[in-house]
Each structure stands twice: as structure tokens, then as C-alpha cells.
Design a protein around this motif. Structure first.
Motif, short mmCIF file in Angstrom:
data_model
loop_
_atom_site.label_atom_id
_atom_site.label_comp_id
_atom_site.label_asym_id
_atom_site.label_seq_id
_atom_site.Cartn_x
_atom_site.Cartn_y
_atom_site.Cartn_z
N UNK A 194 0.83 -1.20 0.00
CA UNK A 194 0.00 0.00 0.00
C UNK A 194 0.87 1.25 0.00
N UNK A 195 0.23 2.39 -0.23
CA UNK A 195 0.91 3.68 -0.13
C UNK A 195 0.14 4.53 0.88
N UNK A 196 0.84 5.49 1.48
CA UNK A 196 0.22 6.34 2.50
C UNK A 196 0.57 7.80 2.25
N UNK A 197 0.08 8.67 3.11
CA UNK A 197 0.38 10.10 3.01
C UNK A 197 1.88 10.35 3.01
N UNK A 198 2.60 9.60 3.83
CA UNK A 198 4.04 9.80 3.97
C UNK A 198 4.78 9.58 2.66
N UNK A 199 4.24 8.75 1.78
CA UNK A 199 4.91 8.46 0.50
C UNK A 199 4.96 9.68 -0.42
N UNK A 200 4.15 10.70 -0.13
CA UNK A 200 4.14 11.89 -0.97
C UNK A 200 5.05 13.00 -0.42
N UNK A 201 5.65 12.77 0.73
CA UNK A 201 6.55 13.77 1.32
C UNK A 201 7.92 13.71 0.64
N UNK A 202 8.70 14.75 0.85
CA UNK A 202 10.02 14.85 0.23
C UNK A 202 11.09 14.98 1.31
N UNK A 203 12.26 14.44 1.02
CA UNK A 203 13.37 14.49 1.97
C UNK A 203 14.55 15.24 1.35
N UNK A 204 14.46 16.55 1.35
CA UNK A 204 15.56 17.36 0.85
C UNK A 204 15.79 17.30 -0.65
N UNK A 205 14.94 16.58 -1.36
CA UNK A 205 15.05 16.51 -2.82
C UNK A 205 13.70 16.84 -3.43
N UNK A 206 13.69 16.96 -4.74
CA UNK A 206 12.44 17.26 -5.42
C UNK A 206 11.56 16.03 -5.59
N UNK A 207 12.15 14.84 -5.47
CA UNK A 207 11.39 13.62 -5.67
C UNK A 207 10.71 13.16 -4.39
N UNK A 208 9.48 12.72 -4.53
CA UNK A 208 8.74 12.25 -3.36
C UNK A 208 9.28 10.89 -2.93
N UNK A 209 9.03 10.55 -1.68
CA UNK A 209 9.56 9.31 -1.09
C UNK A 209 9.16 8.06 -1.88
N UNK A 210 7.93 8.05 -2.40
CA UNK A 210 7.45 6.83 -3.04
C UNK A 210 8.34 6.39 -4.20
#
Length: 255
Positions: free
Chosen positions: A150-166
């Protein structure tokens, strides 16, 4: 179906274009891809802007008139004629303009690839195609963890880059390079097709009816709103099974 069909795919961006070309190339098919360079909700706003019934609009002419970011080659592509037109976009439930009513209106209109075009929504995004274990695919084994993924809200967040976590997650839990054999691509498509049919209904028995995809869209929306997670699955891979049934080998009997 004839392999000489002229197929047009309208997608979100350059990265999507590369992936889509690789998928079709695995089956020896050449297609034309035009990148929209924004999300599905922008497409909705463009159609609404016309202030007329969607059935009075032509997707190619509308894009030519309304999308200034098209390259000269893309404009040339859109002026040609095609037997099938597919629109491939991300679910994007986190977008500021996200609204299930908008997606349903578009999906209800874009329901036939040989007419107005057919819309495919990937969950949570196109990269879900690679969210199946490469080792399992290479070994010819079923990735049963994929069916629970599954995917969650957190998968759409970013960690210092332009690409989302997912996007990073799909690669780490799946595969990062499209070095799959034809047999392995068949197995990959079968994974996604099986997961869709196990969740809603048989696409094949219903001639890949848009109603099944709409049922899936509604189920994903309800799950994300109530539980903040949805099912990882790529609907656009099913184009291969729908458009080229004689070139794709069904492996869902192994599941």
C-alpha cells in the motif's frame, strides 16, 4: 489485433515518457508519446475552461490550443491520426486541487481508446509499475508481498530533494532498471492485472471496461480518505493485455 496500429499516449512528464516507451518496446511496439507536463487536474481545468460538453471536444485539438509547453515535435505528433489514444496520469490525492469528482468526470468521458481516448490512473503514480520484486520476477516466482503493498500520506513527502519518497521506495522494494525479458514483462503485467481483478472485478471478462477502473478509483478514494492509505497498483500496464492480447502471455494462473 493488428500490430501496425498507430497509438498515441498522453502522459505527465519526460520521465513518464521514458517508462512508457520502454514498456511498449518490450512488446516490439512503437508509439507516440506527448507529455502534458502537469497533473490530471490541470487537464480537468482545461476541459472545464472550454465551457462545452466534453463530447464536443477533441483531446488532440484541445491540447494543441491550450498547452503552450508542447515542443514542435509534440505539436506535429498531435496533428496526426491514431487508432488508439491513452491518457496516463497519477492519482495525486495530495494535490491542492485534488477532487474525486473531477477524476470521475474525466474517467467517465475518457472511456474508449478508439473514440475520445481512455484514461488510466496509476496508484499512487506511474512508478508503481516497478514495485514488484526484481529477484522474484527474475526467478519466475510470485511476489506475494506486492498484493498487500500500500501507499500512504508519507509516501508523498520529500526528503531534501524534489522527488517524493514513493519513487525511491518503489525502486528499493521493486526494481530500478527495466532490464526485463519479454517473459518477465508478461509476469510483471500479470501481477498488476491480478491485483486489480482481485480487488474489483475481472477486466478480461468485461473487455477492459472503464467501469472496472472507475470502481477501482472509487475504492482507492474511499480508502485514502478514511484510512489514509491506498493499494499500490499500476493500471496503465493493463494496456498491454488489452491492446496486444496475442503478444502478451497471461501468467495469472500461477497466482
Amino acid at each position: 489485433m493488428a500490430t501496425s496500429k498507430k497509438v498515441l499516449v498522453i502522459a505527465e512528464g519526460p520521465d513518464d515518457k521514458k517508462v512508457i516507451n520502454r514498456v511498449f518496446a518490450a512488446y516490439g511496439k512503437n508509439i507516440e508519446v506527448v507529455t502534458f507536463k502537469t497533473d490530471v487536474y490541470k487537464l480537468f481545468s482545461i476541459y472545464e475552461k472550454q465551457e462545452t460538453d466534453y463530447s464536443d471536444l477533441d483531446i488532440q485539438k484541445t491540447l494543441l490550443n491550450e498547452v503552450s509547453s508542447l515542443t514542435p515535435n509534440e505539436r506535429k505528433i498531435l496533428q496526426d491520426k491514431y487508432v488508439d489514444i491513452f491518457l496516463i496520469f497519477d492519482f495525486d490525492p495530495h494535490a491542492e486541487t485534488a477532487d474525486i469528482k473531477k477524476l470521475k468526470k474525466l474517467a467517465t468521458h475518457f472511456k474508449d481508446s478508439s473514440d475520445m481516448g481512455k484514461l488510466y490512473i496509476n496508484y499512487p503514480m506511474l512508478e508503481s509499475f516497478q514495485h514488484v520484486s526484481r529477484d522474484k520476477l527474475k526467478a519466475g516466482k510470485v511476489d506475494r508481498e506486492f498484493f498487500e503493498r500500500t501507499f500512504s500520506e508519507d509516501d508523498f513527502s520529500k526528503e531534501g530533494t524534489k522527488k517524493v519518497k514513493y519513487k525511491r521506495r518503489a525502486k528499493s522494494e521493486g526494481f530500478s532498471h527495466c532490464d526485463l525479458s519479454k517473459d518477465e514483462w508478461d509476469f510483471l503485467v500479470s501481477h498488476h492485472l491480478f491485483k486489480i481483478e482481485n480487488s474489483v472485478d475481472s477486466l478480461r471478462e468485461n473487455d477492459f471496461s472503464q467501469k472496472i477502473y472507475l470502481d477501482l478509483l472509487d475504492r482507492q478514494d474511499q480508502s485514502y480518505k478514511k484510512k489514509k492509505y491506498g493499494m499500490v497498483v499500476n493500471t496503465s500496464l493493463t494496456i498491454i493485455a488489452e491492446l496486444y492480447p496475442n503478444d502478451w502471455k497471461d501468467k495469472t494462473d500461477l497466482f
